[in-house]
Design an enzyme around this catalytic site. Structure first.
Site, PDB file in Angstrom:
ATOM      1  CB  CYS A  30     -19.324  47.213  42.811  1.00 22.02           C
ATOM      2  SG  CYS A  30     -19.619  47.144  41.107  1.00 22.02           S
ATOM      3  CG  HIS A  38     -20.892  52.118  40.382  1.00 20.52           C
ATOM      4  ND1 HIS A  38     -19.538  51.844  41.002  1.00 20.52           N
ATOM      5  CD2 HIS A  38     -21.695  51.001  40.715  1.00 20.52           C
ATOM      6  CE1 HIS A  38     -19.734  50.729  41.816  1.00 20.52           C
ATOM      7  NE2 HIS A  38     -20.905  50.181  41.459  1.00 20.52           N
ATOM      8  CD  GLU A  98     -25.517  51.982  50.852  1.00 21.06           C
ATOM      9  OE1 GLU A  98     -24.623  52.025  51.275  1.00 21.06           O
ATOM     10  OE2 GLU A  98     -25.666  52.141  49.767  1.00 21.06           O
ATOM     11  CG  PHE A 106     -22.780  42.559  40.166  1.00 22.10           C
ATOM     12  CD1 PHE A 106     -23.742  43.146  40.656  1.00 22.10           C
ATOM     13  CD2 PHE A 106     -22.499  42.375  38.639  1.00 22.10           C
ATOM     14  CE1 PHE A 106     -24.706  43.860  40.113  1.00 22.10           C
ATOM     15  CE2 PHE A 106     -23.560  43.393  37.708  1.00 22.10           C
ATOM     16  CZ  PHE A 106     -24.552  44.119  38.469  1.00 22.10           C
ATOM     17  CE  LYS A 148     -21.025  53.769  43.679  1.00 18.24           C
ATOM     18  NZ  LYS A 148     -20.407  53.447  44.966  1.00 18.24           N
ATOM     19  CG  HIS A 208     -22.270  50.620  47.050  1.00 22.35           C
ATOM     20  ND1 HIS A 208     -20.953  50.613  46.798  1.00 22.35           N
ATOM     21  CD2 HIS A 208     -22.829  49.724  46.179  1.00 22.35           C
ATOM     22  CE1 HIS A 208     -20.714  49.925  45.521  1.00 22.35           C
ATOM     23  NE2 HIS A 208     -21.962  49.313  45.228  1.00 22.35           N
TER      24      HIS A 208
END
Length: 408
Positions: free
Chosen positions: A162, A336, A313, A395, A331, A302
Site C-alpha cells: 500500500c 483504500h 499513525e 504490508f 480513505k 495514511h
C-alpha cells in the site's frame, strides 16, 4: 551534490470519486463516501467496496488495443494521460529517451489469473488465454503507459504494497536528481475488487464488515473503526526538475521537497505498534526537505480505518508534530485503493497546498479519545498551508513519507 528542486507539474486521477483530478477533488473536499454494495461480491462476508463508476474505460483509453489491458492498466493509462496534459507536455514533441515511467502496483491482474485457473481446471491447458501473463503481471501498467506516451527512459514497477504509489514518486525523484530523466510520470494503480482478493482480506480481518452501512464503513481514526474498505483507482504525477519546468514555461503546482523511506522489519502485515520506523520515515523526509517539524502545516495521513494502523499513525503524528497540525485522510471517501493510494493522496496533498483547503475525514465526528490529533471533520477547512507531508504504509513494513511545499 545538492539535490535539485523537483516540481510537480501535472496531476491525473481516476478514482471512486470521479474521472479526473477535478472530480475526485470535489468529492473528497465534500466528504462524500463512495462505498456501496457490489454485485460481483454478492454472498461474501464482505460484499461492498469503492469502485470507479460512470466511465467506459475502453472508450476513455481509446484505440484498438484495450483488449490486451487489464482494468488496472486502463486506469493507469487514463490517469497518466491526464497528468501529462495537465503538465502542458505533448508526447509527440518530447525526447522520449529522457522520459521515465514509474508506476507502483501491488497485485496486478488477479482476476485474469483466477479466471484462467478455472478454465485450466475445467477445460485443460488449451483453454488458457495467451494473454494471461501480459495482462496479469504488475509491470503491465508501466509498460502500457510507456507505450501510450512514447516514453523510452526507465520504466519501473515498484511493489511496496500500500506504499507502492508513494514509492514510485520517491523513485521518480531519484531519476530526476541523478540526471537519468528530464520528465517522469509516476504514481500507482490497482483494481482488485473481485471475490478472491476481498475474501483474503476478510479472512485476515483487515476489512470492515459493516455490510449494513457500506457508506459509513471507512472511518479513519474513529473509536469504532473496524477495518478498511477496499477500492480501486489510479493516481499519477508528472515530475520535473523545477528549473527545467520553468525554462519551458511550465508551472510548479508544488515542489517535492523531501522523501523518507524505512522498513519496520517487524511483521508481514501488522505495523510495529510503537511506530519507530514509521516515525523515522517522517523524520527522514523532514531532514531531506531541510524542515523542522514545526514547518509542517498539514498531515495527509495514511489513515486506513484499521485498528492497528490508525493507532500507530496517531501516536507517530502526536510525537513528531506537537503543534497539532490539521490531519486528514481521503480513505473515508475513496476507500483504500492499495498500491494507488499513496499516489492519489500525494495528488490531493498538492491540491490542498494549491487551494488552501483541507478536506474532511468522512464518517468521523471526532477522533478516538486516546488519539491526540487535530482531525478535520464534518466539512472542509480553509487554511493556507505552505508545507505538508503525506504518509503511506504497506504490508511488509514499508513506510514512505513525501514532503511537499507549495509551488511558486
Amino acid at each position: 551534490m545538492r539535490t535539485p528542486e523537483i516540481a510537480v507539474t501535472g496531476l491525473g486521477m481516476i478514482t471512486p470519486g470521479g474521472v479526473g483530478a477535478a472530480e475526485t477533488w470535489e468529492e473528497v473536499r465534500a466528504g462524500r463516501p463512495t462505498a456501496r454494495r457490489l454485485p460481483e461480491l454478492r454472498g461474501l462476508p464482505v460484499d461492498f467496496g469503492c469502485p470507479v463508476d460512470g466511465v467506459d474505460l475502453d472508450a476513455a483509453v481509446g484505440g484498438r488495443k484495450t483488449w490486451r489491458m487489464h482494468r488496472f492498466v486502463k486506469l493507469a493509462v487514463i490517469a497518466a494521460r491526464e497528468a501529462v496534459a495537465d503538465a502542458g507536455l505533448d508526447p509527440a514533441g518530447w525526447d522520449g529517451g529522457r522520459v521515465g515511467v514509474v508506476i507502483g502496483v501491488g497485485v496486478g491482474g488477479v482476476s485474469v489469473l483466477t479466471d484462467n485457473a478455472l478454465r485450466l481446471s475445467a477445460e485443460g491447458p488449451g483453454a488458457v488465454s495467451p494473454l494471461l501473463v501480459p495482462m496479469m503481471i504488475p509491470n503491465a501498467a508501466a509498460g502500457e503507459v510507456a507505450i501510450a506516451l512514447s516514453a523510452h527512459g526507465p520504466s519501473l514497477a515498484p511493489a511496496t504494497a500500500c506504499a507502492s504509489g508513494a514509492t514510485a514518486i520517491a523513485v521518480a525523484r531519484d531519476l530526476l536528481a541523478s540526471g537519468q530523466c528530464d520528465v517522469v510520470v509516476a504514481g500507482g494503480a490497482e483494481s482488485v475488487l473481485q471475490p478472491l482478493v476481498v475474501s483474503g482480506f476478510a479472512q485476515m480481518g483487515a476489512v470492515s464488515r459493516r455490510c449494513d452501512d457500506p457508506a459509513g464503513a471507512s472511518r479513519p481514526f474513529a473509536g469504532d473503526r473496524d477495518g478498511f474498505v477496499i477500492a480501486e483507482g489510479a493516481g499519477m504525477l508528472v515530475l520535473e526538475r523545477a528549473a527545467d519546468a520553468a525554462a519551458r514555461g511550465g508551472r510548479a503546482r508544488a515542489l517535492l521537497a523531501g522523501v523518507g523511506s524505512t522498513t519496520d522489519a517487524h511483521h508481514p502485515t501488522a505495523p510495529d505498534p510503537r511506530g519507530r520506523c514509521a516515525q523515522a520515515a517522517v523524520e527522514e523526509a523532514l531532514r531531506d526537505a531541510g524542515w523542522s517539524p514545526y514547518d509542517v502545516g498539514h498531515v495527509n495521513a495514511h489513515g486506513t480505518s484499521t485498528p492497528l494502523n490508525d493507532a500507530m499513525e496517531a501516536d507517530v503524528i502526536a510525537r513528531v508534530f506537537p503543534h497539532w497540525p490539521p490531519v486528514t485522510s481521503a480513505k473515508g471517501v475513496l476507500g483504500h485503493s492499495l498500491a494507488a493510494a499513496g499516489a492519489i493522496e500525494a495528488a490531493l496533498t498538492v491540491l490542498t497546498l494549491e487551494e488552501g483547503v483541507i478536506p474532511p475525514i468522512a464518517n468521523l465526528d471526532a477522533p478516538a479519545v486516546e488519539f491526540d490529533l487535530n482531525c478535520v471533520t464534518k466539512q472542509a477547512r480553509r487554511e493556507s498551508v505552505e508545507r505538508a507531508v503525506s504518509h503511506s504504509f504497506g504490508f511488509g513494513g514499508h513506510n514512505v513519507v513525501l514532503a511537499f511545499q507549495r509551488g511558486a
